[in-house]
Design an enzyme around this catalytic site. Sequence first.
Site, PDB file in Angstrom:
ATOM      1  N   LYS A   1      32.146   9.216  27.765  1.00 51.04           N
ATOM      2  CA  LYS A   1      31.007   8.425  28.237  1.00 51.04           C
ATOM      3  C   LYS A   1      29.820   9.330  28.593  1.00 51.04           C
ATOM      4  O   LYS A   1      30.022  10.386  29.181  1.00 51.04           O
ATOM      5  CB  LYS A   1      31.484   7.672  29.491  1.00 51.04           C
ATOM      6  CG  LYS A   1      30.547   6.654  30.042  1.00 51.04           C
ATOM      7  CD  LYS A   1      31.009   6.159  31.409  1.00 51.04           C
ATOM      8  CE  LYS A   1      30.440   7.006  32.531  1.00 51.04           C
ATOM      9  NZ  LYS A   1      30.346   6.354  33.832  1.00 51.04           N
TER      10      LYS A   1
ATOM     11  N   LYS B   1      37.635  11.583  37.735  1.00 54.59           N
ATOM     12  CA  LYS B   1      36.829  12.366  38.678  1.00 54.59           C
ATOM     13  C   LYS B   1      37.682  13.367  39.430  1.00 54.59           C
ATOM     14  O   LYS B   1      37.211  14.447  39.770  1.00 54.59           O
ATOM     15  CB  LYS B   1      36.072  11.447  39.650  1.00 54.59           C
ATOM     16  CG  LYS B   1      34.904  10.743  38.973  1.00 54.59           C
ATOM     17  CD  LYS B   1      33.764  10.436  39.907  1.00 54.59           C
ATOM     18  CE  LYS B   1      32.591   9.912  39.108  1.00 54.59           C
ATOM     19  NZ  LYS B   1      31.465   9.452  39.927  1.00 54.59           N
TER      20      LYS B   1
ATOM     21  N   LYS C   1      25.637  10.884  34.152  1.00 58.32           N
ATOM     22  CA  LYS C   1      24.554  11.665  34.761  1.00 58.32           C
ATOM     23  C   LYS C   1      25.052  12.965  35.360  1.00 58.32           C
ATOM     24  O   LYS C   1      24.280  13.882  35.597  1.00 58.32           O
ATOM     25  CB  LYS C   1      23.748  10.831  35.768  1.00 58.32           C
ATOM     26  CG  LYS C   1      24.467  10.392  37.014  1.00 58.32           C
ATOM     27  CD  LYS C   1      23.486   9.712  37.952  1.00 58.32           C
ATOM     28  CE  LYS C   1      23.702   8.223  38.027  1.00 58.32           C
ATOM     29  NZ  LYS C   1      24.971   7.825  38.640  1.00 58.32           N
TER      30      LYS C   1
HETATM   31  P1  ATP Z   1      28.333   9.722  37.584  1.00 60.89           P
HETATM   32  O1  ATP Z   1      28.213  10.628  36.411  1.00 60.89           O
HETATM   33  O2  ATP Z   1      27.578  10.195  38.785  1.00 60.89           O
HETATM   34  O3  ATP Z   1      29.738   9.300  37.865  1.00 60.89           O
HETATM   35  P2  ATP Z   1      27.372   7.560  35.938  1.00 60.89           P
HETATM   36  O4  ATP Z   1      26.298   8.107  35.081  1.00 60.89           O
HETATM   37  O5  ATP Z   1      28.683   7.265  35.297  1.00 60.89           O
HETATM   38  O6  ATP Z   1      27.567   8.415  37.241  1.00 60.89           O
HETATM   39  P3  ATP Z   1      27.185   5.284  37.684  1.00 60.89           P
HETATM   40  O7  ATP Z   1      26.315   5.374  38.850  1.00 60.89           O
HETATM   41  O8  ATP Z   1      28.643   5.491  37.928  1.00 60.89           O
HETATM   42  O9  ATP Z   1      26.731   6.268  36.535  1.00 60.89           O
HETATM   43  O10 ATP Z   1      26.972   3.906  36.920  1.00 60.89           O
HETATM   44  C1  ATP Z   1      25.959   2.989  37.180  1.00 60.89           C
HETATM   45  C2  ATP Z   1      25.962   1.895  36.144  1.00 60.89           C
HETATM   46  O11 ATP Z   1      25.636   2.426  34.855  1.00 60.89           O
HETATM   47  C3  ATP Z   1      27.316   1.188  35.976  1.00 60.89           C
HETATM   48  O12 ATP Z   1      27.092  -0.178  35.751  1.00 60.89           O
HETATM   49  C4  ATP Z   1      27.894   1.820  34.758  1.00 60.89           C
HETATM   50  O13 ATP Z   1      28.789   0.973  34.098  1.00 60.89           O
HETATM   51  C5  ATP Z   1      26.641   2.056  33.929  1.00 60.89           C
HETATM   52  N1  ATP Z   1      26.841   3.187  33.029  1.00 60.89           N
HETATM   53  C6  ATP Z   1      26.996   4.487  33.377  1.00 60.89           C
HETATM   54  N2  ATP Z   1      27.157   5.255  32.301  1.00 60.89           N
HETATM   55  C7  ATP Z   1      27.119   4.411  31.226  1.00 60.89           C
HETATM   56  C8  ATP Z   1      27.236   4.607  29.811  1.00 60.89           C
HETATM   57  N3  ATP Z   1      27.416   5.799  29.316  1.00 60.89           N
HETATM   58  N4  ATP Z   1      27.121   3.528  29.011  1.00 60.89           N
HETATM   59  C9  ATP Z   1      26.908   2.298  29.514  1.00 60.89           C
HETATM   60  N5  ATP Z   1      26.803   2.048  30.831  1.00 60.89           N
HETATM   61  C10 ATP Z   1      26.902   3.082  31.690  1.00 60.89           C
END
Ligand code: ATP
Length: 371
Positions: free
Chosen positions: A235, A153, A238
């Site tokens: 990964k 990040k 969002k």
């Molecule tokens: P950001 O992009 O805002 O950092 P993010 O999409 O990575 O956010 P988080 O809010 O950080 O999402 O994650 C919430 C939950 O969703 C966590 O348990 C994380 O492990 C899971 N998660 C997020 N992205 C993935 C993915 N691509 N595959 C599986 N699990 C995910």
Amino acid sequence: MCYNTKYSDINLSQGQVLVVSIRFGPGAERYEVPIIMEMNETKKVVLSGIQPSGTLTLGNYLGALRNWVKVQDEYLCYYMLADLHAITVRQVPADLRQNCFKTAAIYLAAGIDPNKSTLFLQSMVPAHSQLGWVLDCYAMMGELNRMTQFKDKSARHADNINGGLYTYPVLMAADILLYQADLVPVGNDQLQHLELTRDIATRFNHAYSDTFKIPKGLTSETGARIMSLSDPTKKMSKSETGDGTIFMLDSKDVVIRKIRKAVTDSDGEVRYAEGKYGINNLMSIYSAVTGKTFEEIESEFAGKGYGDFKSAVGEAVADELAVLQNEYQHYMSDKAYINQILIEGAEKASYVARKTLSKVYRKVGFYDPAK
Ligand code: ATP
Ligand code: LTN
């Protein structure tokens, strides 16, 4: 005046906290007195959260949310909207507010049942920030320097590498430890943070006496790491814009189009193998949504091309999301209901969180004039 009310229709399971508001007073003047009842805790405790920093993705759904729903009957669950975490990256205030509300509606639409689980907004429970500060003093800079999410990040937001982004995993530790959680259902990317939580908790327990339960991660076999469709070595997230991310509220057409455009290799055979990142990812998605094993998928598409496979993945994902999107519209039209859930959720969560916080305050030596 005394009322004898029978709560025969309230099915309070072990460990759940019930908040009852009694209204009294003449005419329009009414007072609300919350009464909290707690059963003896025997069920294991689950806590998890997602940042309301945008629309949730298929990764959030398959890696986290869907598993939260599955464990609701077996465990005592706390599901949080991690809005304090969300501001480690700049948010437009009006969007953050709206995203909190929308994410609450998505939780409910996905099947989080407020009669079984406590659904709450992190910023409404001050104990998170309070314990977060104490634990900052028990987390080592060397440990925080190793966190890969911080490294990722800070590379992506080089103009805003703030202290919150750095200490983010400690706030996450506070979230988990406040509820004495046994299990934390997360995607693979959060396991490093969970390991740090265990280290901080163990360090604190050794410095004083047993205070925190040492939590374990709970990841699903399929869906624990969904990759971006446009770069399957990264990964799905969002905060990524573009066609690599499927959002939970994407329409059927959009889902099908994004999957059709997904990056794949030139081998042309639907099989799970080292280096076939794009196909492996689509197979993981298809497997998570349909419940089929990789072998079953390989034989289903033997002799067929990627086009057929992508169409099937697109249809399966869109159908799964369509059910949820219907429910979502229903909840979005009932603002009062969602607000009520969040108010009650924060009361229940605060009650439990305060108990751990006061234990911690006592152990570290903060003076309490009331005692
Ligand atoms: P950001 O992009 O805002 O950092 P993010 O999409 O990575 O956010 P988080 O809010 O950080 O999402 O994650 C919430 C939950 O969703 C966590 O348990 C994380 O492990 C899971 N998660 C997020 N992205 C993935 C993915 N691509 N595959 C599986 N699990 C995910
Ligand atoms: N750090 C997580 C979100 C999160 C969380 C938590 C997950 C905040 N607090 C507590 C599990 C338990 C993330 O970025 N995915």
